[in-house]
Each structure stands twice: as structure tokens, then as C-alpha cells.
Design a protein around this motif. Structure first.
Motif, PDB file in Angstrom:
ATOM      1  N   ILE A  50      -7.120   5.687   8.126  1.00 34.60           N
ATOM      2  CA  ILE A  50      -6.541   5.087   6.922  1.00 34.60           C
ATOM      3  C   ILE A  50      -6.734   6.086   5.786  1.00 34.60           C
ATOM      4  O   ILE A  50      -7.665   6.888   5.819  1.00 34.60           O
ATOM      5  CB  ILE A  50      -7.221   3.723   6.636  1.00 34.60           C
ATOM      6  N   SER A  51      -5.831   6.054   4.805  1.00 33.06           N
ATOM      7  CA  SER A  51      -5.818   7.063   3.741  1.00 33.06           C
ATOM      8  C   SER A  51      -5.504   8.432   4.347  1.00 33.06           C
ATOM      9  O   SER A  51      -6.213   9.407   4.150  1.00 33.06           O
ATOM     10  CB  SER A  51      -7.159   7.098   2.993  1.00 33.06           C
ATOM     11  N   VAL A  52      -4.421   8.462   5.121  1.00 34.25           N
ATOM     12  CA  VAL A  52      -3.993   9.696   5.777  1.00 34.25           C
ATOM     13  C   VAL A  52      -2.548  10.027   5.400  1.00 34.25           C
ATOM     14  O   VAL A  52      -1.776  10.490   6.234  1.00 34.25           O
ATOM     15  CB  VAL A  52      -4.138   9.588   7.318  1.00 34.25           C
ATOM     16  N   GLY A  53      -2.204   9.735   4.119  1.00 38.49           N
ATOM     17  CA  GLY A  53      -0.878  10.097   3.640  1.00 38.49           C
ATOM     18  C   GLY A  53       0.082   8.925   3.503  1.00 38.49           C
ATOM     19  O   GLY A  53       1.228   9.108   3.093  1.00 38.49           O
ATOM     20  N   GLU A  54      -0.374   7.711   3.824  1.00 42.25           N
ATOM     21  CA  GLU A  54       0.521   6.549   3.743  1.00 42.25           C
ATOM     22  C   GLU A  54       0.607   6.025   2.310  1.00 42.25           C
ATOM     23  O   GLU A  54      -0.278   6.270   1.513  1.00 42.25           O
ATOM     24  CB  GLU A  54       0.010   5.434   4.674  1.00 42.25           C
ATOM     25  N   PRO A  55       1.683   5.261   1.994  1.00 42.12           N
ATOM     26  CA  PRO A  55       1.749   4.614   0.679  1.00 42.12           C
ATOM     27  C   PRO A  55       0.651   3.553   0.577  1.00 42.12           C
ATOM     28  O   PRO A  55       0.176   3.040   1.591  1.00 42.12           O
ATOM     29  CB  PRO A  55       3.129   3.948   0.671  1.00 42.12           C
ATOM     30  N   LYS A  56       0.308   3.234  -0.677  1.00 41.16           N
ATOM     31  CA  LYS A  56      -0.791   2.289  -0.911  1.00 41.16           C
ATOM     32  C   LYS A  56      -0.562   0.938  -0.245  1.00 41.16           C
ATOM     33  O   LYS A  56      -1.486   0.346   0.294  1.00 41.16           O
ATOM     34  CB  LYS A  56      -0.972   2.053  -2.417  1.00 41.16           C
ATOM     35  N   ASP A  57       0.672   0.436  -0.317  1.00 45.56           N
ATOM     36  CA  ASP A  57       0.895  -0.910   0.228  1.00 45.56           C
ATOM     37  C   ASP A  57       0.643  -0.946   1.730  1.00 45.56           C
ATOM     38  O   ASP A  57       0.098  -1.908   2.264  1.00 45.56           O
ATOM     39  CB  ASP A  57       2.296  -1.436  -0.133  1.00 45.56           C
ATOM     40  N   LYS A  58       0.999   0.143   2.423  1.00 45.61           N
ATOM     41  CA  LYS A  58       0.730   0.225   3.868  1.00 45.61           C
ATOM     42  C   LYS A  58      -0.777   0.247   4.124  1.00 45.61           C
ATOM     43  O   LYS A  58      -1.282  -0.335   5.086  1.00 45.61           O
ATOM     44  CB  LYS A  58       1.333   1.511   4.451  1.00 45.61           C
ATOM     45  N   MET A  59      -1.466   0.978   3.269  1.00 45.92           N
ATOM     46  CA  MET A  59      -2.911   1.082   3.426  1.00 45.92           C
ATOM     47  C   MET A  59      -3.561  -0.287   3.261  1.00 45.92           C
ATOM     48  O   MET A  59      -4.386  -0.707   4.080  1.00 45.92           O
ATOM     49  CB  MET A  59      -3.460   2.053   2.379  1.00 45.92           C
ATOM     50  N   TYR A  60      -3.177  -0.991   2.195  1.00 46.20           N
ATOM     51  CA  TYR A  60      -3.766  -2.307   1.944  1.00 46.20           C
ATOM     52  C   TYR A  60      -3.410  -3.267   3.075  1.00 46.20           C
ATOM     53  O   TYR A  60      -4.233  -4.050   3.532  1.00 46.20           O
ATOM     54  CB  TYR A  60      -3.277  -2.872   0.605  1.00 46.20           C
ATOM     55  N   GLU A  61      -2.169  -3.187   3.537  1.00 45.99           N
ATOM     56  CA  GLU A  61      -1.697  -4.121   4.551  1.00 45.99           C
ATOM     57  C   GLU A  61      -2.491  -3.966   5.852  1.00 45.99           C
ATOM     58  O   GLU A  61      -2.996  -4.943   6.405  1.00 45.99           O
ATOM     59  CB  GLU A  61      -0.210  -3.846   4.801  1.00 45.99           C
ATOM     60  N   ILE A  62      -2.625  -2.713   6.311  1.00 46.84           N
ATOM     61  CA  ILE A  62      -3.294  -2.519   7.607  1.00 46.84           C
ATOM     62  C   ILE A  62      -4.796  -2.775   7.483  1.00 46.84           C
ATOM     63  O   ILE A  62      -5.434  -3.265   8.419  1.00 46.84           O
ATOM     64  CB  ILE A  62      -2.989  -1.111   8.196  1.00 46.84           C
ATOM     65  N   THR A  63      -5.354  -2.486   6.295  1.00 52.73           N
ATOM     66  CA  THR A  63      -6.773  -2.764   6.082  1.00 52.73           C
ATOM     67  C   THR A  63      -7.013  -4.271   6.130  1.00 52.73           C
ATOM     68  O   THR A  63      -7.906  -4.762   6.833  1.00 52.73           O
ATOM     69  CB  THR A  63      -7.230  -2.212   4.714  1.00 52.73           C
ATOM     70  N   ASP A  64      -6.202  -4.983   5.378  1.00 47.63           N
ATOM     71  CA  ASP A  64      -6.343  -6.432   5.300  1.00 47.63           C
ATOM     72  C   ASP A  64      -6.213  -7.057   6.690  1.00 47.63           C
ATOM     73  O   ASP A  64      -7.018  -7.892   7.096  1.00 47.63           O
ATOM     74  CB  ASP A  64      -5.254  -6.980   4.369  1.00 47.63           C
ATOM     75  N   TYR A  65      -5.213  -6.598   7.414  1.00 45.36           N
ATOM     76  CA  TYR A  65      -4.984  -7.151   8.750  1.00 45.36           C
ATOM     77  C   TYR A  65      -6.163  -6.847   9.675  1.00 45.36           C
ATOM     78  O   TYR A  65      -6.668  -7.726  10.370  1.00 45.36           O
ATOM     79  CB  TYR A  65      -3.692  -6.578   9.344  1.00 45.36           C
ATOM     80  N   THR A  66      -6.616  -5.605   9.661  1.00 45.29           N
ATOM     81  CA  THR A  66      -7.685  -5.211  10.579  1.00 45.29           C
ATOM     82  C   THR A  66      -8.973  -5.978  10.289  1.00 45.29           C
ATOM     83  O   THR A  66      -9.645  -6.460  11.208  1.00 45.29           O
ATOM     84  CB  THR A  66      -7.930  -3.688  10.502  1.00 45.29           C
ATOM     85  N   VAL A  67      -9.306  -6.100   9.001  1.00 46.09           N
ATOM     86  CA  VAL A  67     -10.537  -6.826   8.659  1.00 46.09           C
ATOM     87  C   VAL A  67     -10.452  -8.266   9.146  1.00 46.09           C
ATOM     88  O   VAL A  67     -11.447  -8.842   9.610  1.00 46.09           O
ATOM     89  CB  VAL A  67     -10.804  -6.794   7.134  1.00 46.09           C
ATOM     90  N   SER A  68      -9.248  -8.841   9.099  1.00 42.05           N
ATOM     91  CA  SER A  68      -9.098 -10.249   9.494  1.00 42.05           C
ATOM     92  C   SER A  68      -9.473 -10.477  10.955  1.00 42.05           C
ATOM     93  O   SER A  68      -9.734 -11.600  11.376  1.00 42.05           O
ATOM     94  CB  SER A  68      -7.662 -10.716   9.240  1.00 42.05           C
ATOM     95  N   LEU A  69      -9.491  -9.391  11.744  1.00 43.24           N
ATOM     96  CA  LEU A  69      -9.806  -9.514  13.167  1.00 43.24           C
ATOM     97  C   LEU A  69     -11.297  -9.379  13.448  1.00 43.24           C
ATOM     98  O   LEU A  69     -11.752  -9.618  14.565  1.00 43.24           O
ATOM     99  CB  LEU A  69      -9.074  -8.416  13.955  1.00 43.24           C
TER     100      LEU A  69
END
Lengths: 388, 388
Positions: B218-237
Motif C-alpha cells: 500500500i502507498s505504492v503509487g496508487e491514488p488516495k481513494d484506492k489506498m483508503y478503500e483497500i486499507t478499509d476493506y483489509t482491516v475489516s477482515l
């Protein structure tokens, strides 16, 4: 009376003294770390104090160019601007104009030079240099002078001395007429390596009621023996009751030699500059942290040193940081080098107090292997280009 | 049990926690300053502690190359070598091999790469990376993983994940068989920006009895919204009772967002790196000290900041030092930036305690103008070259 001799050594001309300035007292003989741009490179003011500094030197030439004395004045003066409330000595910029800037022309009125930063032209007069130092509010100030390199001819040196003396008078006049009572204006003795000229300089300065004498034009590429000889001779001409400041000199062996000749004040960029090249002082001479022998050396830089660096870190760690260009390593080496000099000065003062400076000097110089060559070659290079 | 959730926020997934390590406890959510080479750039360990750090991160890749883990081990381990006796987390070097070194080849057994320093070739295996971290003696350690940039294809990402999971198992085995009880091995969740792969990663890691989960890739060149989205999703698991560490993320807005998504740990070079470029944080966004508007600004970097820099120095002085390349200015800006983040984290923790994180988040994000573009472009550049 701003200076008081407290005790004299019976075998040498060394003495213990106390110099009173507007921002406090200084115990002499004293070493002054250099804060060229208004900061002793890599250190905080607290760290400068912790290593033992009672007074620092800053450069009129550099502060005049950047950020300019007006900003410093608006910021409450140099002490407040840089966060240092102990004494500050500022030089006159003469040395830098000759060694650093591209010198354009010396006239009776002043010096034209081009900034070493961007080449823009400036004109230093004795009055301007005093005005700048008034704005800075430094405790000890210096008059504009002409500083020549080793090898300058007798006539060149004599002419430079004459101008320097006239500029000194103008500086004294400026100070008198501009409410600068809290600042001590020292006189700078020039005259190169000609005894006759040094003597003339001193004689003509004796009735100027100067609070202190600086020996200028020394450490400008000459061999050590010449430096010691002219220093020793010049000090012999000076009144006992005034402080003597040997400008730009501060290698460990020079501090010990200088004190025994009767010098009270020293400044030098060596301890801080060498640190940034990996060099650190030890009682037996200089060492370089880059040396492979320190790769797995988990002892401090110097075994019995009480500085922050030696109390906390090993050579192996400092070496690692230095090789990786970590600026923290420059700080660690700077702290050690300065502390080394301040401990040396503490030893020197104690030796004078106990009447055994000669012994201490012999001991120290036997142990300490002076490495002057590198420094002298560098100075020669700077000053030789002025002779062409 | 090494981690304890102390309090949960009722409106978000944020929580207060306490992480126990061999070198002491850490209050979460926590920001970890980065000491790449074994020193938080420009700072002393005392200064790192003074700004509020409870744990620092250091880089396995860098320490492996220079000075090498053997020297650090001989020096008594990383804590002793660098003079820091609080917790240390070391990453696995995976990220650096992909972003910094010239990558040669990924094989089932490990990764061939060329050092970014001198090009010499090395081979990282999961076992070697564990061995290095054992020698370092860091409190929290990471397994070797494959880290891809934003834009990697599904199949590429899936293959990388499979290898990463096999390497994780080998890391766990190595740890079990090598007396590393005092070190906590976190698992790194990969899977790129594909929810399905993130889910698979988490599911297959759940029965491995890991003491904590790191979100990698994460934080590897993606836009912020993608970063927040995948972080939020992953933590939910993720299970509630284990700490979650969002690797390499630490812009002020990301800390606030990340905490509200349930992240407990962050690290980032931004506050220290930006400082060396003249950038300092304020509550309304980033500023640059080089800006001409600060030329005669005699106020601190931030009016109500309690850091050493703001208590002692003005913008005008720091600007002067910075423009003259004085390293002390890098230190002053670094201290302020880190203190800014630690005060932010203190505010965040207090808000959770008082059940008003949502409010605080809204307030902060309204005031703070995030400037992500520069950082994101830089990351894109690094990671894009891997896609070619």
C-alpha cells in the motif's frame, strides 16, 4: 576596566584572566568556537554551551551577505536571533574579503570585493563594518583591516599596515560617535612577518586606549616556526593589562604554545571543519573515523573523554553513520573535537593556576603528534593566489 | 498476549491499545519514525524520545548492506549499537529490494538483487532475512515478502501473494527453530488492490498464530481513494485482538484516516525527509521555510507548538540556516515535523478515549490541506519502472 589578569605563570608569559563583556564574563585563556553563519556548524546553542564554550565567534562578512544585518537587527540582534545569550565576538570581514571573496580593489576609503556566493559587488569601509557590527550587537568587535598572505613583500606589508592603522582610527571615531559603549573594539596588529613592522604597529596603537589587541595576518600559509616566532615577538611588545587574541589559530599544539607566549584568546574552524571530514582529536594526535581499524571498535572515540559522544556511542557506530553520510555523525565528531579543546584549555588553565604550565606543555607536546601539513598546505593555496 | 485493546471507539473502528514488546510497551495507535541506517536522520536518540517516540523502525535491507548484521551483533545488538533502549521494529527488506535495489530475479527460494550502493549481488531468502533480524535483536520483525507497485495485474499479484505466503510459513518455521521468543513476527498481507486476493491472504494467515498483521503493498503509487478503500476493506477482515500495521504510510491526513479504519501502527519517512527539503507541517497544511514570506518572520514555525524548535527559534533564523545549507536547520525542521505528528497522535488517542474521534477527524481534515500529489508522483515513478 574590561580585563583583569588574575594570575601570572612564573616561567612563561602565560596568565589567567577574566574578560568582562556586556553578555557576561569569559575566563581566559579561552578558545572560541566559530559560528560562521550564526550557528556553530551541526550544533545547537545548548550543545555549544555543554562542551564548555563561554564565547563564540561569528563572521561579519558572512552575516552581512546572508541574511544581512538588517534582518538580524529586526530579530533583536545577533544573540537573540541565534539563541545564544553569552558573549559573541565578530570579526571585521577583512580576513574573508582577502581569503574568500574575489577582491577587486583596495582604496584609501575601503575595499571593493565580489561576494563568494553570487559574485555581486560590495564596498566595505571601516565605517560600514562598524555599522554592521553595531546592528549585530556583538560584544567584541573588530575593525576592518588588510590581511596579507605569507610571502608578501616588505613594502606591500608596510603599505597595508599604514592603511590598516588609518582604518583603525576611523573605526574608533565611528564607535565614539555612534553609541556603541557596550561593545569592545579591539585593535588588529598587522605587519606580516617583519618584526620592524609589527613593532611599529604596536607602538602606534598603544595610545589609542584599545581594550584589547588582536594579532592578525598570522596562520596565512607560513611554516609553524615562523608563526610561533612572530607571535612570540609581537606579544612581547604588548602591555600586560590588555587581552591578546591570536586570530584564526586553534590547533591543539598552537593553543598550548600560544598560551605560554601570553595569548589569551583563540578561534579556529579546525575542530568543527575536521569533524565533518571524519577527523577526531585524541591525546596522541588526530585520527580519522573512516579508518578500517575502527570497523569493529566498540570503544568511545577517546577512553577518558567526558563528552556526550564518548559517553554514548562507539567508534564502530560513528564510523557506520559517517560512511553513510548521516549528519548525526558530523555532530557527534564536532562535539568530541570541541570538548577535546575545551578540556585542553581547562588543563592549561589549571596548570597555570598550579604553576606548572611548562611541565604540562612538555608532557602534552611529547604525547600529541601535531599534523599541521594538510592545514598549512590549504592555507598556502588560499593565500598564494593573492601573490600572483 | 502481546497486544491488548483498551478501548474501542463507538462510531469508527478506531481503538486504543497497548503493545508489549521485549524492550517495553507501546501505546497505540502509534507512529514510528524511521531510522533507516540505525539513526533517525539528523536526530540523537534523546531527541527522538523527546518528540514523543515510543518505538522506531529500522531497515533490514540497509543494515544488512552497511554495516552488516555481524558488526551490529558484535556491538551488542541493534539497541545497544545505536543507543536506543525502547522498542524497535525492523522491516524485512522486501520493500527496499523492490523499490531501491536493482531487482534481478525472484525464485521460489528467494530474491536475487543488486545493492543500490555498489551494485554487488545478494540473495535474500526468508531464512536469511530472519537470521539478520535475529542478529539485530529487534522487537518486532517482518518476513520477506514480494511487494508490487500499483497497476500490477491480477495474475502477477496472485502469484506474488502465493510466494509471499509460502515465505511467511518458512519464516515462522525459522523463528520456531532458532530461539527467537523475544521477537514478534508479524505477517504481511499482500494482494495488491484486488479485494479477492486480500481476502484470500487474510484467510490463509488467520490460523498461523501471528501476533500482528501488517498491510503491505500500500502507498505504492496508487491514488488516495484506492489506498483508503483497500486499507478499509483489509482491516475489516482482521481479528480484533491483533495489532494492525499500515506499512510506509504516515502523512498527517493518512494517520487520522487510518486510525479511524482501525489501524494501530504507522511508519513513514515523510516527516524526516520533507524536513530536509525545507518543508514543515502546520495545522493548515505543509509550508516551505524557503518561502520569501518568512524572511523577516520572527515567530516560531507553529504558534502553539511545544517542540524544541518552536520554543527556541524563529522562522527567519531557520530560513537563514536552511538557505546556507546549515545541517542544524534540518534537525530543527525534523524535530518540529515529528513533534507535529506525535501531537497529532496524542490528539487522536485522546479523542478515542473521549469518544469523539469522528468529530476530531472532521475538524482536522477541514483545517488541514493535504498535499499528496508530490509524494504520490514520486512513488508512482519508483513503482512504474517495475511495470515496464
Amino acid at each position: 576596566m574590561s580585563f583583569e589578569v588574575i594570575q601570572r605563570d612564573k616561567n612563561t608569559r602565560a596568565r589567567l584572566g577574566r574578560l568582562k563583556t556586556f553578555h557576561g564574563e569569559v575566563n581566559t585563556p579561552v578558545f572560541m568556537p566559530v559560528g560562521t553563519q550564526g550557528a556553530v556548524k551541526t550544533l545547537s546553542p545548548e550543545e555549544v554551551e555543554e562542551v564548555g564554550a563561554e564565547i563564540i565567534l561569528s563572521n561579519t562578512y558572512h552575516l552581512f551577505l546572508r541574511p544581512g544585518q538588517e534582518i538580524i537587527k529586526k530579530g533583536g540582534g545577533l544573540h537573540r536571533f541565534i539563541g545564544w545569550d553569552k558573549p559573541i565576538l565578530t570579526d571585521s570581514g577583512g580576513y574573508q574579503v582577502f581569503s574568500l571573496a574575489r577582491l577587486r580593489k583596495i582604496e584609501e576609503d575601503g575595499i571593493y570585493f565580489n561576494s563568494h556566493i553570487d559574485g555581486s559587488q560590495y564596498f566595505f569601509t571601516p565605517e560600514l563594518v562598524m555599522e554592521v557590527q553595531k546592528a549585530l550587537g556583538s560584544d567584541i568587535i573588530m575593525p576592518l583591516d588588510i590581511c596579507l598572505g605569507y610571502g608578501a613583500s616588505y613594502w606591500e606589508t608596510k603599505e597595508a599596515l599604514e592603511i590598516t592603522l588609518r582604518w583603525l582610527k576611523r573605526s574608533i571615531d565611528y564607535k565614539k560617535n555612534n553609541n556603541m559603549e557596550t561593545q569592545l573594539l579591539f585593535g588588529i596588529i598587522q605587519g606580516g612577518f617583519y618584526r620592524e613592522l609589527r613593532k611599529e604597529a604596536v607602538e602606534r596603537m598603544l595610545d589609542m586606549e584599545l581594550p584589547g589587541f588582536a594579532l592578525g595576518g598570522i596562520s596565512v600559509g607560513e611554516p609553524k616556526d615562523k608563526m610561533y616566532e612572530i607571535t612570540d615577538y609581537t606579544v612581547s611588545l604588548l602591555p600586560e593589562e590588555k587581552p591578546r587574541y591570536l586570530m584564526g589559530v586553534g590547533a591543539p599544539e598552537d593553543l598550548v604554545m600560544g598560551v605560554s607566549m601570553g595569548i589569551d584568546m583563540f578561534d579556529c574552524v579546525l575542530p568543527t571543519r575536521l569533524a565533518r571530514h571524519g577527523v577526531f582529536y585524541t591525546k596522541t594526535g588526530r585520527r580519522n573515523i573512516k579508518n578500517a581499524q575502527y570497523k569493529e571498535d566498540f570503544s568511545p572515540l577517546e577512553e577518558d573523554c567526558d563528552c556526550y559522544t564518548c559517553r554514548r556511542f562507539t567508534k564502530a557506530y560513528i564510523r557506520h553513520l559517517f560512511l553513510q553520510h548521516e549528519t548525526f555523525s558530523y555532530r557527534l565528531l564536532t562535539i568530541h573535537n570541541l570538548r577535546f579543546l575545551f578540556r585542553l584549555m581547562e588543563d592549561v588553565r589549571r596548570s597555570i593556576r598550579e604553576g606548572r604550565l611548562e611541565e604540562f606543555k612538555k608532557e602534552f607536546l611529547t604525547q600529541y603528534l601535531a599534523n599541521d601539513r594538510e592545514n598549512r598546505l590549504e592555507k598556502e593555496e588560499v593565500w598564494n593566489r593573492l601573490l600572483i
